[in-house]
Design a protein around this motif. Structure first.
Motif, PDB file in Angstrom:
ATOM      1  N   VAL A  67      -5.123   2.143 -12.980  1.00  0.00           N
ATOM      2  CA  VAL A  67      -4.289   1.498 -11.969  1.00  0.00           C
ATOM      3  C   VAL A  67      -3.523   0.372 -12.656  1.00  0.00           C
ATOM      4  O   VAL A  67      -4.116  -0.434 -13.388  1.00  0.00           O
ATOM      5  N   VAL A  68      -2.208   0.321 -12.428  1.00  0.00           N
ATOM      6  CA  VAL A  68      -1.372  -0.704 -13.058  1.00  0.00           C
ATOM      7  C   VAL A  68      -0.412  -1.273 -12.021  1.00  0.00           C
ATOM      8  O   VAL A  68       0.169  -0.535 -11.216  1.00  0.00           O
ATOM      9  N   LEU A  69      -0.247  -2.578 -12.065  1.00  0.00           N
ATOM     10  CA  LEU A  69       0.821  -3.268 -11.332  1.00  0.00           C
ATOM     11  C   LEU A  69       1.775  -3.852 -12.361  1.00  0.00           C
ATOM     12  O   LEU A  69       1.334  -4.541 -13.288  1.00  0.00           O
ATOM     13  N   LEU A  70       3.069  -3.583 -12.214  1.00  0.00           N
ATOM     14  CA  LEU A  70       4.076  -4.185 -13.076  1.00  0.00           C
ATOM     15  C   LEU A  70       5.051  -4.949 -12.188  1.00  0.00           C
ATOM     16  O   LEU A  70       5.769  -4.356 -11.380  1.00  0.00           O
ATOM     17  N   VAL A  71       5.054  -6.266 -12.351  1.00  0.00           N
ATOM     18  CA  VAL A  71       5.969  -7.136 -11.615  1.00  0.00           C
ATOM     19  C   VAL A  71       7.091  -7.533 -12.560  1.00  0.00           C
ATOM     20  O   VAL A  71       6.832  -8.090 -13.636  1.00  0.00           O
ATOM     21  N   GLU A  72       8.315  -7.254 -12.164  1.00  0.00           N
ATOM     22  CA  GLU A  72       9.485  -7.629 -12.954  1.00  0.00           C
ATOM     23  C   GLU A  72      10.159  -8.799 -12.258  1.00  0.00           C
ATOM     24  O   GLU A  72      10.635  -8.676 -11.123  1.00  0.00           O
ATOM     25  N   THR A  73      10.179  -9.951 -12.939  1.00  0.00           N
ATOM     26  CA  THR A  73      10.823 -11.133 -12.385  1.00  0.00           C
ATOM     27  C   THR A  73      12.229 -11.271 -12.973  1.00  0.00           C
ATOM     28  O   THR A  73      12.568 -10.646 -13.970  1.00  0.00           O
ATOM     29  N   ARG A  74      13.019 -12.119 -12.356  1.00  0.00           N
ATOM     30  CA  ARG A  74      14.418 -12.231 -12.785  1.00  0.00           C
ATOM     31  C   ARG A  74      14.539 -12.818 -14.183  1.00  0.00           C
ATOM     32  O   ARG A  74      15.411 -12.419 -14.965  1.00  0.00           O
ATOM     33  N   THR A  75      13.663 -13.748 -14.529  1.00  0.00           N
ATOM     34  CA  THR A  75      13.606 -14.317 -15.877  1.00  0.00           C
ATOM     35  C   THR A  75      12.137 -14.582 -16.194  1.00  0.00           C
ATOM     36  O   THR A  75      11.297 -14.629 -15.284  1.00  0.00           O
ATOM     37  N   PRO A  76      11.792 -14.804 -17.464  1.00  0.00           N
ATOM     38  CA  PRO A  76      10.402 -15.163 -17.774  1.00  0.00           C
ATOM     39  C   PRO A  76       9.939 -16.436 -17.066  1.00  0.00           C
ATOM     40  O   PRO A  76       8.745 -16.581 -16.776  1.00  0.00           O
ATOM     41  N   ARG A  77      10.862 -17.355 -16.797  1.00  0.00           N
ATOM     42  CA  ARG A  77      10.467 -18.598 -16.103  1.00  0.00           C
ATOM     43  C   ARG A  77       9.986 -18.331 -14.677  1.00  0.00           C
ATOM     44  O   ARG A  77       9.282 -19.164 -14.098  1.00  0.00           O
ATOM     45  N   ASP A  78      10.371 -17.187 -14.117  1.00  0.00           N
ATOM     46  CA  ASP A  78       9.983 -16.865 -12.739  1.00  0.00           C
ATOM     47  C   ASP A  78       8.587 -16.230 -12.645  1.00  0.00           C
ATOM     48  O   ASP A  78       8.113 -15.959 -11.538  1.00  0.00           O
ATOM     49  N   ILE A  79       7.960 -15.996 -13.786  1.00  0.00           N
ATOM     50  CA  ILE A  79       6.629 -15.384 -13.749  1.00  0.00           C
ATOM     51  C   ILE A  79       5.626 -16.311 -13.071  1.00  0.00           C
ATOM     52  O   ILE A  79       4.816 -15.879 -12.241  1.00  0.00           O
ATOM     53  N   ALA A  80       5.661 -17.602 -13.417  1.00  0.00           N
ATOM     54  CA  ALA A  80       4.658 -18.543 -12.902  1.00  0.00           C
ATOM     55  C   ALA A  80       4.631 -18.594 -11.376  1.00  0.00           C
ATOM     56  O   ALA A  80       3.552 -18.479 -10.774  1.00  0.00           O
ATOM     57  N   PRO A  81       5.775 -18.765 -10.684  1.00  0.00           N
ATOM     58  CA  PRO A  81       5.695 -18.775  -9.216  1.00  0.00           C
ATOM     59  C   PRO A  81       5.241 -17.443  -8.634  1.00  0.00           C
ATOM     60  O   PRO A  81       4.544 -17.423  -7.606  1.00  0.00           O
ATOM     61  N   ALA A  82       5.606 -16.325  -9.265  1.00  0.00           N
ATOM     62  CA  ALA A  82       5.123 -15.028  -8.774  1.00  0.00           C
ATOM     63  C   ALA A  82       3.612 -14.925  -8.938  1.00  0.00           C
ATOM     64  O   ALA A  82       2.899 -14.451  -8.051  1.00  0.00           O
ATOM     65  N   ARG A  83       3.130 -15.390 -10.070  1.00  0.00           N
ATOM     66  CA  ARG A  83       1.691 -15.344 -10.356  1.00  0.00           C
ATOM     67  C   ARG A  83       0.898 -16.260  -9.429  1.00  0.00           C
ATOM     68  O   ARG A  83      -0.255 -15.981  -9.102  1.00  0.00           O
ATOM     69  N   ASP A  84       1.530 -17.359  -9.009  1.00  0.00           N
ATOM     70  CA  ASP A  84       0.851 -18.319  -8.136  1.00  0.00           C
ATOM     71  C   ASP A  84       0.991 -17.980  -6.660  1.00  0.00           C
ATOM     72  O   ASP A  84       0.434 -18.687  -5.812  1.00  0.00           O
ATOM     73  N   SER A  85       1.706 -16.924  -6.324  1.00  0.00           N
ATOM     74  CA  SER A  85       1.932 -16.592  -4.919  1.00  0.00           C
ATOM     75  C   SER A  85       0.650 -16.075  -4.257  1.00  0.00           C
ATOM     76  O   SER A  85      -0.253 -15.552  -4.910  1.00  0.00           O
ATOM     77  N   ALA A  86       0.608 -16.220  -2.939  1.00  0.00           N
ATOM     78  CA  ALA A  86      -0.558 -15.742  -2.191  1.00  0.00           C
ATOM     79  C   ALA A  86      -0.710 -14.227  -2.320  1.00  0.00           C
ATOM     80  O   ALA A  86      -1.837 -13.718  -2.427  1.00  0.00           O
ATOM     81  N   ALA A  87       0.402 -13.508  -2.328  1.00  0.00           N
ATOM     82  CA  ALA A  87       0.336 -12.042  -2.432  1.00  0.00           C
ATOM     83  C   ALA A  87      -0.284 -11.615  -3.749  1.00  0.00           C
ATOM     84  O   ALA A  87      -1.128 -10.702  -3.786  1.00  0.00           O
ATOM     85  N   TYR A  88       0.116 -12.263  -4.845  1.00  0.00           N
ATOM     86  CA  TYR A  88      -0.449 -11.881  -6.143  1.00  0.00           C
ATOM     87  C   TYR A  88      -1.919 -12.266  -6.237  1.00  0.00           C
ATOM     88  O   TYR A  88      -2.739 -11.494  -6.756  1.00  0.00           O
ATOM     89  N   ARG A  89      -2.279 -13.434  -5.713  1.00  0.00           N
ATOM     90  CA  ARG A  89      -3.684 -13.842  -5.763  1.00  0.00           C
ATOM     91  C   ARG A  89      -4.559 -12.876  -4.976  1.00  0.00           C
ATOM     92  O   ARG A  89      -5.672 -12.533  -5.409  1.00  0.00           O
ATOM     93  N   ARG A  90      -4.072 -12.418  -3.806  1.00  0.00           N
ATOM     94  CA  ARG A  90      -4.842 -11.440  -3.025  1.00  0.00           C
ATOM     95  C   ARG A  90      -5.007 -10.139  -3.815  1.00  0.00           C
ATOM     96  O   ARG A  90      -6.092  -9.547  -3.859  1.00  0.00           O
ATOM     97  N   LEU A  91      -3.931  -9.699  -4.405  1.00  0.00           N
ATOM     98  CA  LEU A  91      -3.964  -8.449  -5.162  1.00  0.00           C
ATOM     99  C   LEU A  91      -4.914  -8.563  -6.344  1.00  0.00           C
ATOM    100  O   LEU A  91      -5.705  -7.648  -6.615  1.00  0.00           O
TER     101      LEU A  91
END
Length: 254
Positions: free
Chosen positions: A98-122
């Motif tokens: 099982v793999v999740l691949l999240v593509e953010t607009r820039t590398p700087r956008d990874i941190a807020p995506a990683r800190d989001s409630a949706a990602y933490r639940r997943l």
């Protein structure tokens, strides 16, 4: 140190690359029901199907974030044997079904995506369900052509372990040339960890074919050059490659 090619042929010329996309990547891989021995077809239990449905819904929440361009969930169709070098200290086998691949607009956008409630639940859900979870933040180091995650196909994630990652980045260009010549591959991205100390893998390559599992397997494993060129060249350059073939479960664009 430069790459050493074993039984090189003009047919397997170094791939012609394109400009890497400017995106950032959050790659989360989990071994939920890997095949016995880590090779072959993974399990497809009712519980795993329910898990994938939940991950798909949470990935949709992730994809709604401003920073996220796309969030895709994959289920493995088959785990192939490792090819190439066998490191003396062993290696972390990529047994991820099982793999999740999240593509953010820039590398700087990874941190807020990683800190989001949706990602933490997943992430909590996968930690509970899986026996092995690996997370990697990355950028695209090299690109044959960007991977089309907007359509179903056969997707491959290849996990590399290498003595010298710099040599592996150059080696990948020759491997991509082999895949282009022998399998018709016309796309692939080489994902490089942003924090090498936090990743068990030097690189993760991602690619897609418009073909089924059997057809792609035949294009690879029935070619004499797979055994005369690809495997020996990986060994000579002290690099191990662990490919896993997937189908897309979920995709969301913004």
């Amino acid at each position: 140190m430069s790459v050493t090619l074993v039984h090189p042929r003009p047919k397997f010329a170094r791939a012609r690359l394109t400009e890497p996309p400017p995106a950032g990547y959050l790659h989360l891989a989990a071994a939920v029901e890997p095949p016995p021995g880590g090779i072959g077809r993974p399990g497809h239990s009712r519980g795993k199907s329910h898990l994938l449905d939940l991950l798909r819904a949470e990935a949709e929440d992730l994809a709604s974030l401003t920073e996220v361009k796309r969030a895709s969930v994959y289920r493995a169709a088959a785990l192939a044997p490792a090819v190439g070098w066998d490191p003396p200290a062993g290696l972390h086998r990529a047994r991820y079904d099982v793999v999740l691949l999240v593509e953010t607009r820039t590398p700087r956008d990874i941190a807020p995506a990683r800190d989001s409630a949706a990602y933490r639940r997943l992430r909590r859900r996968l930690d509970h369900a899986a026996r092995d979870v690996h997370e990697m933040t990355a950028r695209c180091a090299k690109c044959l052509a960007d991977v089309d995650r907007g359509h179903q196909g056969l997707f491959q994630f290849t996990y590399f372990v290498a003595e010298d990652p710099r040599r592996t980045a150059e080696l990948w260009e020759h491997l991509a040339g082999w895949y282009a010549a022998e399998t018709g591959l016309d796309n692939s991205v080489l994902l490089q960890p942003l924090d090498e100390s936090a990743s068990d893998y030097s690189f993760v390559a991602h690619a897609r074919w418009d073909a089924g599992l059997a057809a792609v397997a035949l294009r690879q494993f029935t070619k004499p050059s797979f055994y005369r060129f690809l495997g020996p060249t990986l060994r000579e350059n002290r690099t191990a490659a662990m490919p896993v073939l997937h189908h897309l479960v979920q995709l969301r664009d913004r």
